[in-house]
Design a protein around this motif. Structure first.
Motif, mmCIF file in Angstrom:
data_model
loop_
_atom_site.group_PDB
_atom_site.id
_atom_site.type_symbol
_atom_site.label_atom_id
_atom_site.label_comp_id
_atom_site.label_asym_id
_atom_site.label_seq_id
_atom_site.Cartn_x
_atom_site.Cartn_y
_atom_site.Cartn_z
ATOM 1 N N LYS A 92 49.924 8.292 60.201
ATOM 2 C CA LYS A 92 50.647 7.529 59.186
ATOM 3 C C LYS A 92 49.958 6.209 58.873
ATOM 4 O O LYS A 92 50.262 5.575 57.860
ATOM 5 C CB LYS A 92 52.079 7.246 59.659
ATOM 6 N N ALA A 93 49.058 5.794 59.754
ATOM 7 C CA ALA A 93 48.351 4.538 59.530
ATOM 8 C C ALA A 93 47.516 4.631 58.261
ATOM 9 O O ALA A 93 46.947 5.675 57.940
ATOM 10 C CB ALA A 93 47.453 4.227 60.725
ATOM 11 N N LYS A 94 47.456 3.529 57.521
ATOM 12 C CA LYS A 94 46.670 3.513 56.290
ATOM 13 C C LYS A 94 45.191 3.669 56.636
ATOM 14 O O LYS A 94 44.664 3.006 57.515
ATOM 15 C CB LYS A 94 46.898 2.207 55.530
ATOM 16 N N HIS A 95 44.545 4.561 55.922
ATOM 17 C CA HIS A 95 43.125 4.789 56.181
ATOM 18 C C HIS A 95 42.462 5.264 54.905
ATOM 19 O O HIS A 95 43.111 5.769 53.988
ATOM 20 C CB HIS A 95 42.930 5.824 57.295
ATOM 21 N N ASP A 96 41.151 5.085 54.856
ATOM 22 C CA ASP A 96 40.423 5.598 53.707
ATOM 23 C C ASP A 96 40.169 7.086 53.927
ATOM 24 O O ASP A 96 40.507 7.662 54.959
ATOM 25 C CB ASP A 96 39.102 4.836 53.509
ATOM 26 N N GLY A 98 38.465 8.259 57.034
ATOM 27 C CA GLY A 98 39.206 8.218 58.281
ATOM 28 C C GLY A 98 40.368 9.194 58.341
ATOM 29 O O GLY A 98 41.256 9.046 59.180
ATOM 30 N N PHE A 99 40.382 10.192 57.464
ATOM 31 C CA PHE A 99 41.468 11.179 57.451
ATOM 32 C C PHE A 99 41.338 12.073 58.682
ATOM 33 O O PHE A 99 40.411 12.865 58.800
ATOM 34 C CB PHE A 99 41.386 12.018 56.179
ATOM 35 N N GLU A 100 42.283 11.943 59.618
ATOM 36 C CA GLU A 100 42.253 12.711 60.857
ATOM 37 C C GLU A 100 43.167 13.927 60.753
ATOM 38 O O GLU A 100 44.157 13.917 60.020
ATOM 39 C CB GLU A 100 42.717 11.843 62.035
ATOM 40 N N GLU A 160 57.007 9.237 64.651
ATOM 41 C CA GLU A 160 56.801 7.909 64.089
ATOM 42 C C GLU A 160 55.331 7.635 63.785
ATOM 43 O O GLU A 160 55.009 6.621 63.177
ATOM 44 C CB GLU A 160 57.331 6.843 65.059
ATOM 45 N N LYS A 161 54.448 8.524 64.216
ATOM 46 C CA LYS A 161 53.024 8.260 64.071
ATOM 47 C C LYS A 161 52.308 9.237 63.142
ATOM 48 O O LYS A 161 51.268 8.918 62.586
ATOM 49 C CB LYS A 161 52.342 8.289 65.446
ATOM 50 N N LEU A 162 52.859 10.448 63.001
ATOM 51 C CA LEU A 162 52.184 11.471 62.211
ATOM 52 C C LEU A 162 52.977 11.865 60.976
ATOM 53 O O LEU A 162 54.205 11.850 60.985
ATOM 54 C CB LEU A 162 51.945 12.734 63.047
ATOM 55 N N ILE A 163 52.246 12.219 59.933
ATOM 56 C CA ILE A 163 52.835 12.852 58.761
ATOM 57 C C ILE A 163 52.498 14.336 58.851
ATOM 58 O O ILE A 163 51.329 14.720 58.789
ATOM 59 C CB ILE A 163 52.265 12.271 57.456
#
Length: 234
Positions: free
Chosen positions: A168-172, A175-177, A190-193
């Motif tokens: 969910k953290a903003k990334h370019d 950085g798409f994991e 709370e951390k993953l979409i």
């Protein structure tokens, strides 16, 4: 024996023919009643059949009208992604409705070949396998630092196994994991979409999960995604 007069014979013959005339009239009247009844039933059937057909056509026109408001671009998007790895293929169903923005970004990166050759950077047994360009744990970092284990998870599970997600953290785009859970992980909500689910190749995910890793959960031998193939249906 006395002779019967002709007039008496005529009257007797009329009396004998009387019942025959009544039976013929009865047959005629019965036939008319049957014909009228059949005509009434046919008219009723035709009326209700036409009414039912009209209602069905109206419903179809309403449904067609509703479908006309659907986004054609959304319906044309691929619904499945096949991740080809050294261990085999993993087929994922994409959640186009619940996570449209993430799915759009994922599809765009697939078409650019972003995931081709991407390595699984971290493999945590009974938890998750993570692929990405970054060598950081990202969404999995809190878990590994605190030393949590699958046996300590909350029993009211919200995050199922074999789900595909990204941080969910903003990334370019670089950085798409990609995270594929190998067990129900409620803490990751709370951390993953979550934007997909493995529908075929769970055994491949489990085989990747079994590779040898170092103390930082990094595979000792490289294993990654060769390519990603998009499919409209499977």
């Amino acid at each position: 024996m006395g002779r019967i007069k002709p007039q008496a014979l005529l009257q007797q013959s009329k009396k004998k023919k009387g019942p025959a005339r009544i039976s013929v009239m009865t047959i005629i009247m019965s036939s008319l009643i049957v014909v009228l009844t059949l005509f009434f039933l046919y008219a009723t059937y035709r009326h209700w059949s036409q009414r039912s057909r009209f209602q069905i056509e109206n419903k179809q026109s309403v449904l067609e009208g509703d479908n006309s408001f659907m986004d054609p671009k959304k319906s044309d998007l691929p619904g499945y992604a096949i991740l080809e790895t050294a261990k085999g293929s993993i087929t994922v169903e994409l959640f186009k409705d619940s996570s449209p923005e993430v799915v759009d970004q994922f599809l765009d990166l697939c078409q650019r070949g972003h995931f081709d050759g991407m390595l699984f950077r971290h493999v945590i047994k009974h938890y998750v396998i993570q692929a990405g360009d970054s060598d950081k744990l990202g969404a999995a970092e809190d878990w590994t630092l605190k030393g949590k284990h699958y046996s300590q998870l909350d029993t009211s599970l919200k995050h199922e196994a074999f789900m595909l997600g990204t941080s969910k953290a903003k990334h370019d785009k670089r950085g798409f994991e990609l995270f594929i859970t190998t067990a129900p992980i409620p803490d990751l909500n709370e951390k993953l979409i979550v934007f997909g689910k493995v529908v075929k190749g769970e055994d491949v995910v489990q085989e990747i999960e079994e590779v040898d890793t170092d103390e930082h959960f990094r595979p000792k031998s490289n294993i990654g995604i060769h390519r990603v193939t998009l499919k409209q249906s499977i």
